[in-house]
Design a protein around this motif. Structure first.
Motif, PDB file in Angstrom:
ATOM      1  N   ASN A  75       0.829  -1.229   0.000  1.00  0.00           N
ATOM      2  CA  ASN A  75       0.000   0.000   0.000  1.00  0.00           C
ATOM      3  C   ASN A  75       0.855   1.267   0.000  1.00  0.00           C
ATOM      4  N   PHE A 101       1.464  -3.302  -3.595  1.00  0.00           N
ATOM      5  CA  PHE A 101       0.212  -2.573  -3.778  1.00  0.00           C
ATOM      6  C   PHE A 101       0.492  -1.078  -3.799  1.00  0.00           C
ATOM      7  N   ASP A 104      -4.129   4.422  -5.662  1.00  0.00           N
ATOM      8  CA  ASP A 104      -4.525   4.867  -7.009  1.00  0.00           C
ATOM      9  C   ASP A 104      -3.905   6.185  -7.467  1.00  0.00           C
TER      10      ASP A 104
ATOM     11  N   ASN B 194      -6.725  -0.149   2.434  1.00  0.00           N
ATOM     12  CA  ASN B 194      -6.603  -0.291   0.979  1.00  0.00           C
ATOM     13  C   ASN B 194      -7.745  -1.121   0.390  1.00  0.00           C
ATOM     14  N   GLY B 196     -10.547  -0.199  -0.564  1.00  0.00           N
ATOM     15  CA  GLY B 196     -11.300   0.484  -1.619  1.00  0.00           C
ATOM     16  C   GLY B 196     -10.460   0.837  -2.837  1.00  0.00           C
ATOM     17  N   THR B 197      -9.163   0.509  -2.803  1.00  0.00           N
ATOM     18  CA  THR B 197      -8.284   0.905  -3.906  1.00  0.00           C
ATOM     19  C   THR B 197      -8.742   0.260  -5.208  1.00  0.00           C
ATOM     20  N   GLY B 198      -8.869   1.091  -6.250  1.00  0.00           N
ATOM     21  CA  GLY B 198      -9.336   0.595  -7.541  1.00  0.00           C
ATOM     22  C   GLY B 198     -10.851   0.677  -7.688  1.00  0.00           C
ATOM     23  N   TYR B 199     -11.532   1.086  -6.614  1.00  0.00           N
ATOM     24  CA  TYR B 199     -12.995   1.128  -6.619  1.00  0.00           C
ATOM     25  C   TYR B 199     -13.524   2.547  -6.437  1.00  0.00           C
ATOM     26  N   GLY B 227      -8.886   3.919   0.605  1.00  0.00           N
ATOM     27  CA  GLY B 227      -8.254   3.724  -0.698  1.00  0.00           C
ATOM     28  C   GLY B 227      -9.149   4.024  -1.877  1.00  0.00           C
ATOM     29  N   ARG B 229     -11.196   5.877  -4.642  1.00  0.00           N
ATOM     30  CA  ARG B 229     -10.997   7.181  -5.275  1.00  0.00           C
ATOM     31  C   ARG B 229     -12.140   8.120  -4.890  1.00  0.00           C
TER      32      ARG B 229
END
Lengths: 192, 460
Positions: A75, A101, A104, B194, B196-199, B227, B229
């Motif tokens: 992360n 990881f 975003d 993390n 929620g990363t990518g979501y 996480g 966006r």
């Protein structure tokens, strides 16, 4: 943006997980209006003690480690959207960040600055961090064309958005591409 | 197959699709501030590109502004320069700027909703990760880097991979003293930083349906801390009622037409998400964090978990806490009520309702920082200011303040701060400062007691 095709280098291990962009570049250094000089303050509060002296135990200050690859815990780059974090890492001399990881926004910011985020499996990362610590002169090879990260004894494929790969290899950025879409954008706006 | 709220808004903004690549997404509103915009203006200028749609950009000064004596020149030269640069850039490019002292000035994520700039079905971006706040209106809103600020300047569009869809449903009845901040801190503590990363995350269930717009903004604001966006909540009557009559909201017939469209946005019953979580409202309690990321949270009555992990231990070492510790009765010298998470009128109302008739503890330095000039005015008009002053608190002027401590509002090294902000990262509120995230109610109670108390025992 600088082109990125292939890179072979030693690496600096940063075992910590959840490295946030406030650690990469603390907010008090965000007052500049250009992109220069951020490298001097990358990981500022980890690199230096509270009294201003160098923190010898921090991997970036350990003379046995060097190179343009940072291998970091899970992360990496979470938190604030500040692109200053990418500028600071690039300014310091990093060309690749390896982690299991990436957050975003950081990932996008890195790619927009020619800094390649290489996402590997947790097992690969764990072994890699271990190997670097045992052998700091370990060479790591990043082949973007074939999307492979390798050392003398192992390799792994990594994913990258195909469009971003083309941008990295050719040093293109998104602004030129978006401007080339001007007519489509105009027609879209006409429907609003 | 039905569509989600996110799909509906996203699909309505696709300008073009790159084969095997990202999509060109149109951006309806672009918010900018002094810290993440100057390099983007420079980029365009150096390439001889003009700003595509200055009429779709709104600027404010918030991150790097003082919260005292705003009528005087800013003392710090670098900060002053950054603010002057924003003014120059906005003047030159004909961008609306609500600078320091302007009646519309304040934290970017507080002012856009209160001016009616934020509306359902829009796409909104800002060079700030807490742009997710605006998702409370059923808006696709997310933080971007400075390169992307430049891309939006140049084209009013962004090149993006469409994120996956996540839904977190919370149903049931929240206990007394459990605020929207507790709901989101609980979600993050359970799902992780993390998850929620990518979501893009939609919040659903009766708990959010019954929440005020201020509460929904607090929840969506912290989506990035897991996480994601962005976060979104379906627009409903509460949303329409909030927007109606605001300065930049559609008026009259135009408003009714918009409402009819907004009503089509909620997720269809047969829509499918890539990931779903269900949480019982009854399981949530007043929350507090004990570590150095927002996922390290517990109910205020719980003890710090015992986890054997190097990063976890490093975090506790920084906070000077031990595994198994309770935070109750921990002496606290600093309290901060403010930030884009909790600086809206409702946050000050709840703090004032607790503080009324009590006195701030001697040891506590409490900083109350409204999110905007309008909130500051409301605090005064509703008589909250006199409640705070009688209790020994001082109100400061609007801005991001001690949430990220870019200005002089820094928590001293080694001190704990119970803070209504969104990040408890190492050094976030000042070098060596130790942040404990909580709701405005818990923060107010801490300021009165001078230590962390079990809020559930102090409610009428």
């Amino acid at each position: 943006m600088e082109k990125f095709i292939q890179l072979s280098s030693t690496a600096i291990p940063l075992v910590t997980e959840n490295v946030d962009t406030d650690q990469i570049i603390p907010a008090r250094f965000l007052k500049a209006t250009d992109k220069l000089g951020f490298g001097d303050n990358v990981f500022r509060d980890w690199r230096y003690q509270k009294d201003g002296s160098v923190n010898e135990s921090f991997p970036l200050n350990n003379p046995i480690y060097g190179g343009s690859i940072l291998v970091a815990g899970d992360n990496f780059g979470c938190g604030s959207s500040r692109e200053h974090a990418a500028w600071a890492l690039v300014g310091y001399g990093f060309k690749v960040i390896v982690s299991s990881f990436f957050a975003d926004i950081f990932k996008g910011n890195a790619l927009n600055n020619g800094l390649l985020p290489v996402q590997v499996s947790e097992a690969f990362l764990k072994e890699l961090l271990q190997e670097i610590q045992e052998n700091p002169s370990l060479e790591i090879c990043i082949d973007l064309e074939n999307q492979v990260i390798s050392t003398s004894n192992k390799e792994e494929k990594f994913e990258i958005d195909p469009y971003k790969k083309v941008c990295m290899i050719n040093g293109y950025d998104d602004i030129d591409f978006l401007i080339s879409k001007k007519d489509k954008i105009k027609s879209f706006e006409a429907t609003l | 197959m039905g569509k989600t709220l996110f799909d509906k808004v996203w699909d309505a903004h696709i300008v073009d699709v790159v084969e095997n690549g990202p999509q060109v997404l149109y951006i309806d509103r672009h918010l900018i501030h002094e810290v993440t915009s100057p390099q983007a203006f420079n980029e365009l200028e150096s390439r001889g590109i003009s700003i595509a749609r200055p009429d779709k950009i709104v600027a404010t000064a918030d991150h790097n502004t003082p919260t005292l004596d705003q009528h005087l020149p800013v003392k710090d030269q670098l900060s002053r320069n950054q603010l002057e640069q924003l003014t120059k850039n906005c003047e030159k490019n004909k961008i609306t700027l609500y600078g320091l002292g302007h009646e519309n000035n304040g934290i970017v994520h507080v002012i856009a909703p209160e001016l009616g700039i934020t509306q359902p079905g829009m796409t909104m971006v800002c060079g700030d990760s807490h742009t997710s706040t605006h998702g409370a209106f059923g808006t696709i809103a997310f933080g971007i880097g400075t390169s992307q600020v430049a891309q939006v300047f140049a084209s009013q569009c962004l090149l993006l991979e469409k994120p996956k869809k996540l839904r977190v449903s919370v149903n049931g009845t929240l206990a007394k003293g459990v605020l929207p901040k507790d709901v989101i801190l609980y979600i993050i503590s359970k799902l992780g930083t993390n998850s929620g990363t990518g979501y893009f995350c939609e919040y659903a269930g009766n708990v959010f349906e019954e929440m005020s717009m201020e509460g929904r903004m607090t929840v969506c604001n912290m989506s990035i801390e897991m996480g994601a966006r962005g976060g979104m909540i379906a627009p409903d009557e509460t949303t329409f009622e909030y927007i109606k009559g605001r300065e930049f909201a559609p008026q009259g017939e135009e408003f009714d037409k918009k409402v009819a469209y907004w009503k089509t946005l909620p997720t269809d019953a047969d829509a499918v998400f890539d990931q779903e979580y269900h949480i019982k409202a009854e399981d949530i309690g007043p929350m507090i964090t004990y570590g150095t990321n927002p996922g390290m949270g517990i109910k205020i009555t719980e003890h710090i978990p015992e986890i054997a992990d190097a990063s976890f231990e490093k975090s506790l070492e920084y906070m000077n806490f031990k595994k198994g510790d309770s935070l109750i009765n921990k002496e606290i010298n600093y309290v901060f009520i403010g930030s884009c998470t909790n600086s809206r009128i409702e946050d000050f109302r709840v703090a004032a309702s607790f503080v009324k008739g009590k006195q701030k503890a001697q040891n506590v330095n409490a900083w109350l920082v409204p999110g905007s000039q309008k909130v500051a005015k409301q605090i005064q008009e509703e008589g909250l200011q006199s409640i705070f002053e009688a209790a020994g608190f001082t109100l400061r002027q609007p801005g991001c303040s001690a949430c990220l401590a870019m200005n002089d509002d820094k928590i001293p090294e080694g001190e704990y701060c119970v803070s209504t902000s969104n990040r408890n990262f190492e050094g976030r509120q000042g070098q060596g400062a130790r942040t404990i995230l909580a709701s405005p109610l818990v923060a107010a109670a801490t300021a009165i007691a001078g230590k962390i108390v079990d809020i559930t025992k102090h409610l009428n």
